[in-house]
Design a protein around this motif. Structure first.
Motif, PDB file in Angstrom:
ATOM      1  N   PHE A   1      12.087  68.032 -95.829  1.00  0.00           N
ATOM      2  CA  PHE A   1      12.793  66.834 -96.140  1.00  0.00           C
ATOM      3  C   PHE A   1      13.318  66.283 -94.840  1.00  0.00           C
ATOM      4  O   PHE A   1      13.914  66.906 -93.905  1.00  0.00           O
ATOM      5  N   ALA A   2      13.285  64.948 -94.696  1.00  0.00           N
ATOM      6  CA  ALA A   2      13.766  64.194 -93.256  1.00  0.00           C
ATOM      7  C   ALA A   2      14.693  62.907 -93.784  1.00  0.00           C
ATOM      8  O   ALA A   2      14.313  62.200 -94.697  1.00  0.00           O
ATOM      9  N   LEU A   3      15.677  62.756 -93.072  1.00  0.00           N
ATOM     10  CA  LEU A   3      16.573  61.809 -93.294  1.00  0.00           C
ATOM     11  C   LEU A   3      17.027  60.882 -92.280  1.00  0.00           C
ATOM     12  O   LEU A   3      17.206  61.584 -91.240  1.00  0.00           O
ATOM     13  N   TRP A   4      17.114  59.570 -92.308  1.00  0.00           N
ATOM     14  CA  TRP A   4      17.271  58.693 -91.314  1.00  0.00           C
ATOM     15  C   TRP A   4      19.068  58.432 -91.476  1.00  0.00           C
ATOM     16  O   TRP A   4      19.367  58.326 -92.381  1.00  0.00           O
ATOM     17  N   SER A   5      19.844  58.372 -90.457  1.00  0.00           N
ATOM     18  CA  SER A   5      21.016  57.964 -90.578  1.00  0.00           C
ATOM     19  C   SER A   5      21.472  57.063 -89.363  1.00  0.00           C
ATOM     20  O   SER A   5      21.196  57.570 -88.203  1.00  0.00           O
ATOM     21  N   ASP A   6      22.459  56.215 -89.691  1.00  0.00           N
ATOM     22  CA  ASP A   6      22.785  55.245 -88.473  1.00  0.00           C
ATOM     23  C   ASP A   6      23.984  55.996 -87.450  1.00  0.00           C
ATOM     24  O   ASP A   6      24.112  55.407 -86.645  1.00  0.00           O
ATOM     25  N   ASP A   7      24.451  56.957 -87.896  1.00  0.00           N
ATOM     26  CA  ASP A   7      25.601  57.749 -87.229  1.00  0.00           C
ATOM     27  C   ASP A   7      25.106  58.805 -86.443  1.00  0.00           C
ATOM     28  O   ASP A   7      23.856  59.472 -86.718  1.00  0.00           O
ATOM     29  N   PRO A   8      25.780  59.342 -85.547  1.00  0.00           N
ATOM     30  CA  PRO A   8      25.458  60.658 -84.660  1.00  0.00           C
ATOM     31  C   PRO A   8      25.490  61.903 -85.662  1.00  0.00           C
ATOM     32  O   PRO A   8      25.851  61.589 -86.797  1.00  0.00           O
ATOM     33  N   PRO A   9      24.716  62.807 -85.064  1.00  0.00           N
ATOM     34  CA  PRO A   9      24.917  64.134 -86.220  1.00  0.00           C
ATOM     35  C   PRO A   9      26.201  64.489 -86.630  1.00  0.00           C
ATOM     36  O   PRO A   9      27.134  64.490 -86.067  1.00  0.00           O
ATOM     37  N   ASP A  10      26.235  64.633 -87.883  1.00  0.00           N
ATOM     38  CA  ASP A  10      27.398  64.948 -88.566  1.00  0.00           C
ATOM     39  C   ASP A  10      27.407  66.532 -88.994  1.00  0.00           C
ATOM     40  O   ASP A  10      26.542  66.945 -89.904  1.00  0.00           O
TER      41      ASP A  10
END
Length: 239
Positions: free
Chosen positions: A192-201
């Motif tokens: 499972f891979a996910l794009w995010s606009d923020d730094p690592p959470d």
């Protein structure tokens, strides 16, 4: 380049007004393709590095398949850069792209985006109009023609971040229970891979670690031609 600004497509949807527009970026002298949902800018052809890396990093975490090819799901079609990059991997045998908005599917079927012309016609690809998050929560999963089908990789680029979602109904996906539902649709050892606009959470990394055996957060940096600096997105990869 044609006119300085052109609205290529527009529609009213349950999530708000969505539009695809082409404009000339005056500082660079190039055509830019942008998607807006209501007053929010969702994506731009100026910034596609992380969308490409979502596919590359997600598929790189998989071993070569034993016979046949990799079966991949992309959640969210958008401008098509993630799906196009998936199809560039010779190991991929089949791609199902789940997109909530029929209007976005139509853009690609009409080849309105020069960088992804031919995506909808690729024999390995199927563009499915559906709610990715609702499909995740069902036993049937992502392929309406093959209920219960499992995949080697599920790559998602829909919301801004796990905490900043486009619709409240999406929030449950980013929980332990939500991701356990997704796990049912993966082959053993799947990704499972996910794009995010923020730094690592760190909070979301904790959620991922409660479900998956291996979790990484990749910070993807890229030149920002508008600020003349550097920008970054995050790609989470869990296996």
């Amino acid at each position: 380049m044609g006119a300085r600004f052109e609205e290529l497509a527009w529609a009213s949807t349950a999530m708000g007004e969505i539009s695809l527009r082409r404009r000339v970026e005056p500082t660079l002298g190039v055509d830019v393709f942008e998607v807006k949902l209501g007053d929010e800018f969702l994506m731009s052809s100026l910034f596609t590095v992380a969308e490409v890396e979502l596919a590359r990093l997600g598929l790189a975490a998989l071993p070569d398949p034993d016979g046949g090819g990799l079966d991949v799901v992309v959640g969210g079609l958008g401008l098509g850069y993630t799906a196009r990059t998936v199809l560039e991997d010779a190991r991929v045998g089949a791609l199902v792209v789940v997109e909530a908005l029929a209007e976005v599917v139509d853009w690609h079927e009409r080849d309105l985006l020069p960088d992804t012309v031919g995506l909808a016609a690729d024999p390995r690809a199927r563009l499915v109009r559906g709610d990715f998050f609702a499909a995740t929560a069902t036993d049937d999963g992502y392929d309406p023609d093959a209920p219960g089908r499992r995949f080697h990789a599920v790559l998602v680029d829909i919301d801004h971040t796990p905490a900043h979602v486009l619709h409240p109904s999406h929030a449950a996906f980013y929980t332990v229970d939500g991701l356990r539902h997704l796990l049912r649709h993966l082959h053993p050892g799947g990704v499972f891979a996910l794009w995010s606009d923020d730094p690592p959470d760190e909070a979301f990394l904790g959620v991922l670690r409660a479900v998956f055996g291996s979790v990484e957060a990749h910070v993807v940096t890229f030149a920002n031609p508008l600020t003349r600096g550097e920008s970054a997105n995050t790609v989470y990869v869990a296996r």
